[in-house]
Scaffold this active site. Structure first.
Site, PDB file in Angstrom:
ATOM      1  N   SER A   1     -10.890  25.667   2.402  1.00  0.00           N
ATOM      2  CA  SER A   1     -10.866  26.250   3.739  1.00  0.00           C
ATOM      3  C   SER A   1     -10.273  27.639   3.577  1.00  0.00           C
ATOM      4  CB  SER A   1     -10.035  25.404   4.705  1.00  0.00           C
ATOM      5  OG  SER A   1      -8.687  25.336   4.272  1.00  0.00           O
TER       6      SER A   1
ATOM      7  N   ASP B   1       0.850  -1.173   0.000  1.00  0.00           N
ATOM      8  CA  ASP B   1       0.000   0.000   0.000  1.00  0.00           C
ATOM      9  C   ASP B   1       0.896   1.237   0.000  1.00  0.00           C
ATOM     10  OD1 ASP B   1      -2.554   1.382   0.288  1.00  0.00           O
ATOM     11  OD2 ASP B   1      -1.830   1.898   2.283  1.00  0.00           O
TER      12      ASP B   1
ATOM     13  N   LYS C   1      -8.112  28.474   0.317  1.00  0.00           N
ATOM     14  CA  LYS C   1      -7.096  27.462  -0.010  1.00  0.00           C
ATOM     15  C   LYS C   1      -7.828  26.158  -0.288  1.00  0.00           C
ATOM     16  CE  LYS C   1      -5.217  25.328   3.340  1.00  0.00           C
ATOM     17  NZ  LYS C   1      -4.525  25.054   4.610  1.00  0.00           N
TER      18      LYS C   1
ATOM     19  N   ASP D   1      -1.468  -0.910   6.042  1.00  0.00           N
ATOM     20  CA  ASP D   1      -1.694  -0.357   7.377  1.00  0.00           C
ATOM     21  C   ASP D   1      -3.122   0.126   7.606  1.00  0.00           C
ATOM     22  OD1 ASP D   1      -1.670   1.811   5.679  1.00  0.00           O
ATOM     23  OD2 ASP D   1      -0.501   3.095   7.021  1.00  0.00           O
TER      24      ASP D   1
ATOM     25  N   SER E   1     -18.045  19.505   0.829  1.00  0.00           N
ATOM     26  CA  SER E   1     -18.857  19.984  -0.296  1.00  0.00           C
ATOM     27  C   SER E   1     -18.128  21.065  -1.085  1.00  0.00           C
ATOM     28  CB  SER E   1     -20.204  20.514   0.208  1.00  0.00           C
ATOM     29  OG  SER E   1     -20.002  21.569   1.138  1.00  0.00           O
TER      30      SER E   1
END
Length: 683
Positions: free
Chosen positions: A385, A308, A401, A524, A381
């Site tokens: 921020s 992964d 941002k 993990d 949505s």
């Protein structure tokens, strides 16, 4: 011998005591080959007592009995040492299971608490663990972010970050919070924690034999039956030969038993269990817990490794790497706006933006109390921020941002435009495998922040070594193909699967297995659990979720994916050691046959090629040699044969020449030396 490879004084004493305990019938009959030795030794004891009671003279029954007991003892001692080395690690883990006083709360965020002991906790309880306190039991972080010292579990001094959400929310009882605080929901009952399970696995109380080990055990038992029949036929053969040359041989039971024990494969049978246990114990020294010997054995034969990406190949958190301002904006202006918009962002990415601005332009955190600010939290949505700054009730700064599509839409809604040139920069960042984050102020685009997945150091070289071992590496990620290709190239893997779902991982593993390959998976996250369970060797990172750790059959306490090299080498060591000692044991038995059997027919002088002094000394020399060769090989069975990358044919030839040849030659010298000592009255 180095203590790492053999025993300390304390381990020697405890292993000696355990070896005597293993003389019990319940344990003795778990090893069919050694069980025949145990039964024969018991019958010889009855014969000795019988002759003493009747006043009949003893011949060489007592020394043969003594050395047969030592043979059983050395076999038990080998396994006891292997078990003891693992139990020493278990004892160190057990010390972390103290009854901890903890703060139980009624709800997340509650500052009112009740102090109780960890043993009183139940699954579902919520506890507050502050800096300097011990995490009382296994759980999931549901609020907060903190540095946690896991050295009690991993042995590593560097703290790790644990936070709510994502794949770094699992915490282990007995570890210590060293900064901030965490609200933790308990997920394990007392006595069923991760450490409890590790202790159980390390002590090997429920260690099951691997298929290879079972098959070899059956082969050794079959050889024992064949040698039994062969030795039984010696009686009529000896009588026939005796009649022909005018001399009658009296095959005493002690002589027959000694010959039988010397010819059956006692060496490998005595060391077989120790080899398997020591393979698991060697993994423990690399901070890897194996739940079964089968997993260690399978690791020696894997062909494909699936990893992964996030948290395994990469550090797991993207970091701000570079600021790219648009025309008319300086990089420092972009860094200032990016830092201001990130001051309330507690994600690792947000904190890295603050740190990068501070490092490049010495922009320090501002006194937010002096500013009238309104934080715009990230929303799934809007995918943005930001922050709005006011002076005297008037907005002076409006910074956003977020992702490219979201910021572009925001700018266009205010009447601004994102040029094609800016979009080209964004595409270039994506091709590098990084993530572009746009920063705007009002309707103006200020620039782009490059968030980069940090590939763990040294992986490329380690993956190259795996390639030379014949193992293909495949990276699995949910990223788009462009990003996945860039990270795969940087990490040095052979292949990658982009935009992978848990179903896609399972499908790839099953396809590889259907083609006859053994597959290892390193992961993990909770979404890795199905693949970890399906793979032949599932290595879960200790920093991962509880679900992942439960699904894997190995747990890497250091969470270092390159550790697979050591795992594979130890697996190959286990297989090679078992093969080498089996080769040595069988060759050893054949050599003993030719060394001592002619001495039993001393009148046929040409057959006594070793010129052994007498039949009694010949048989006793063989019994002594047979007993002493077991402890002589204990260090090798614990350390393992050194792994050198070779083809199967080369490995087989090496085993045949070194261990087969040594097994054939060594008994001739050893038995002759012991015979010289016996005939000289030294023993």
């Amino acid at each position: 011998m180095k203590s790492n490879y053999f025993v300390s004084k304390e381990l020697f004493l405890s292993s000696t005591g355990n070896a005597f305990q293993k003389f019990s019938p319940k344990y003795a009959f778990s090893n069919p080959v050694m069980a025949t030795v145990w039964v024969g030794t018991l019958l010889l004891l009855f014969q000795i007592l019988y002759r003493i009671i009747l006043g009949e003279p003893l011949r060489n029954e007592l020394p043969i009995f003594f050395w047969l007991v030592l043979t059983l003892f050395f076999a038990n001692f080998a396994e006891s040492v292997a078990e003891g080395r693992g139990k020493a690690r278990a004892d160190s883990l057990r010390k972390t299971r103290s009854s901890t006083i903890t703060k139980k709360v009624n709800a997340v965020g509650d500052k009112n608490f009740t102090e109780i002991t960890s043993s009183e906790l139940k699954v579902g309880d919520i506890v507050l663990v502050e800096a300097g306190s011990i995490i009382p039991c296994d759980g999931e972080v549901i609020l907060g972010i903190a540095s946690v010292d896991e050295s009690a579990v991993t042995g590593e001094s560097a703290p790790v970050i644990r936070e709510s959400g994502g794949d770094r929310s699992a915490v282990t009882g007995g570890t210590k919070v060293i900064s901030d605080y965490l609200y933790i929901q308990i997920t394990a009952k007392p006595g069923e924690s991760f450490i409890d399970k590790m202790i159980s696995m390390i002590e090997g109380a429920s260690r099951q034999k691997t298929p290879n080990e079972i098959a070899l055990g059956i082969l050794l038992f079959a050889l024992t039956i064949l040698f039994f029949l062969g030795v039984v036929t010696l009686i009529p053969v000896a009588n026939f030969v005796g009649n022909q040359i005018g001399q009658k041989w009296n095959f005493d039971f002690s002589v027959w038993l000694a010959l039988f024990v010397c010819l059956i494969p006692t060496t490998i049978a005595a060391l077989l269990s120790a080899i398997g246990i020591s393979g698991m114990e060697r993994l423990i020294r690399y901070n890897v817990i194996a739940k079964s010997g089968k997993a260690v054995e399978a690791a020696g034969d894997i062909h494909v490794l699936l990893l992964d990406k996030t948290g395994t190949i990469t550090l797991g958190n993207r970091e701000a790497h570079q600021f790219y301002p648009v025309d008319g904006v300086t990089e420092e202006e972009l860094a200032d706006a990016a830092q201001l918009s990130s001051l309330s962002d507690e994600t690792p990415e947000g904190r890295s933006i603050v740190v990068l601005a501070k490092q490049k332009y010495a922009i320090r955190e501002r006194n937010l109390n002096a500013l009238d600010v309104r934080w715009i939290p990230f929303s799934a949505s809007t995918r943005m921020s930001g922050v709005e700054v006011y002076e005297n009730g008037l907005e002076v700064r409006n910074i956003r941002k977020g992702a490219f599509d979201s910021i572009k839409k925001h700018i266009e809604s205010l009447g601004g435009v994102v040029s094609d040139k800016n979009q080209l920069v964004i595409e270039q960042i994506s091709r590098k495998g990084s993530t572009p984050i746009l920063v705007s102020e009002g309707k103006k685009l200020l620039g782009v922040i490059e968030l980069k997945d940090i590939v763990k150091g040294g992986l490329k070289e380690r993956f190259g070594y795996l390639r030379r071992m014949g193992i293909r590496t495949v990276m699995i990620t949910g990223d788009n193909p462009l990003t996945a290709a860039a990270i795969a190239a940087e990490a040095g893997v052979d292949d990658f699967i982009a935009e992978a779902t848990p179903e896609a991982k399972l499908k790839r593993i099953r396809e590889e297995q259907a083609n006859g390959y053994l597959v290892a998976m390193i992961g993990d996250g909770t979404n890795d659990a199905p693949a970890l369970a399906q793979s032949d060797v599932g290595v879960a990172m200790n920093t991962g979720t509880q679900t992942a750790r439960e699904a894997g059959n190995m747990i890497d306490l250091d969470s270092n994916p390159s550790k697979l090299i050591e795992i594979v080498e130890i697996g190959k060591q286990l297989l090679m050691t078992r093969g080498a000692l089996t080769t040595f044991s069988i060759a050893n038995d054949v050599a003993k046959y030719f060394a001592i059997l002619p001495a039993l027919f001393l009148p046929l002088a040409p057959l006594n090629i070793m010129q052994l002094s007498s039949p009694d000394n010949a048989i006793l020399s063989a019994v002594i040699f047979n007993a002493l060769v077991i402890p002589a090989l204990i260090p090798l069975s614990l350390r393992g044969v050194k792994y050198v990358p070779k083809s199967p044919d080369q490995a087989l030839l090496r085993n045949f020449l070194i261990y087969g040849g040594g097994g054939m030659v060594f008994p001739f010298f050893g038995i002759k030396l012991i015979d010289v000592i016996l005939s000289g009255g030294i023993l």
